[in-house]
Scaffold this motif. Structure first.
Motif, short mmCIF file in Angstrom:
data_model
loop_
_atom_site.label_atom_id
_atom_site.label_comp_id
_atom_site.label_asym_id
_atom_site.label_seq_id
_atom_site.Cartn_x
_atom_site.Cartn_y
_atom_site.Cartn_z
N UNK A 85 0.82 -1.17 0.00
CA UNK A 85 0.00 0.00 0.00
C UNK A 85 0.87 1.25 0.00
N UNK A 86 0.52 2.22 -0.84
CA UNK A 86 1.34 3.42 -0.94
C UNK A 86 0.84 4.46 0.04
N UNK A 87 1.78 5.33 0.46
CA UNK A 87 1.44 6.33 1.46
C UNK A 87 1.31 7.73 0.84
N UNK A 88 0.97 7.82 -0.42
CA UNK A 88 0.80 9.13 -1.05
C UNK A 88 -0.52 9.73 -0.60
N UNK A 89 -0.49 11.01 -0.29
CA UNK A 89 -1.73 11.65 0.15
C UNK A 89 -2.68 11.81 -1.03
N UNK A 90 -3.93 11.75 -0.73
CA UNK A 90 -4.93 11.96 -1.77
C UNK A 90 -5.09 13.45 -2.02
N UNK A 91 -4.83 13.86 -3.26
CA UNK A 91 -4.94 15.26 -3.64
C UNK A 91 -6.13 15.39 -4.57
N UNK A 92 -6.94 16.34 -4.25
CA UNK A 92 -8.10 16.56 -5.10
C UNK A 92 -7.67 17.34 -6.34
N UNK A 93 -8.42 17.25 -7.42
CA UNK A 93 -8.08 18.02 -8.62
C UNK A 93 -8.02 19.52 -8.36
N UNK A 94 -8.85 20.03 -7.51
CA UNK A 94 -8.85 21.46 -7.18
C UNK A 94 -7.55 21.85 -6.49
N UNK A 95 -7.06 20.99 -5.56
CA UNK A 95 -5.80 21.26 -4.86
C UNK A 95 -4.63 21.18 -5.83
#
Length: 150
Positions: free
Chosen positions: A1-11
């Protein structure tokens, strides 16, 4: 499992716009510094190639210069004009702000190392003119001092 943060398209879009804005500011700063360096090349003492005038230009502020034009016809220097040179729309100008027809451009030709001072004509750097005169006098001395023997 990767630990990349979820970034929204708006961000992501906001971050991209911020990066573009920073890069644009950097490019503008570099361009501005390049222009200032190019403008500063007019500073120094200049001799007219067309008449007995000389010019002295020095920087007094960012993109602002003071120019003194002298007439060297007589045995003393006579001040012809004391003016301020400013950069407007990527062009160096001097003259009367009250009369737009009285504005004169300044152009430096880096290839021939000559400076066009609007209505006063073409000028060469005093140092360069003195070097050329020195070389001419040296070459004349070489020919006059050593006459061939008969």
């Amino acid at each position: 499992m990767s630990s990349t943060p979820n970034i929204t398209p708006a961000e992501a879009l906001t971050a991209l716009r911020a990066e573009i804005r920073q890069r644009t500011q950097l490019v503008r700063l570099i361009t501005s510094l390049q222009e200032e360096i190019a403008y500063d090349r007019i500073c120094g003492s200049w001799l007219s190639t067309e008449n007995n005038l000389s010019a002295s230009i020095r920087r007094i502020c960012t993109r602002t210069y003071r120019m003194l034009i002298f007439d060297n016809t007589l045995c003393y220097r006579r001040l012809v004009q004391d003016t301020v040179i400013t950069a407007e729309r990527r062009t160096l100008l001097f003259g009367s702000r009250d009369d737009p027809r009285d504005m004169h451009p300044i152009e430096l030709d880096p290839e021939s190392d000559t400076l066009l001072l609007g209505c006063y004509g073409r000028f060469v750097a005093e140092e360069r003119a003195c070097r050329r005169a020195e070389q001419e006098s040296i070459s004349e001395e070489c020919f006059t001092d050593h006459e061939p023997e008969a």
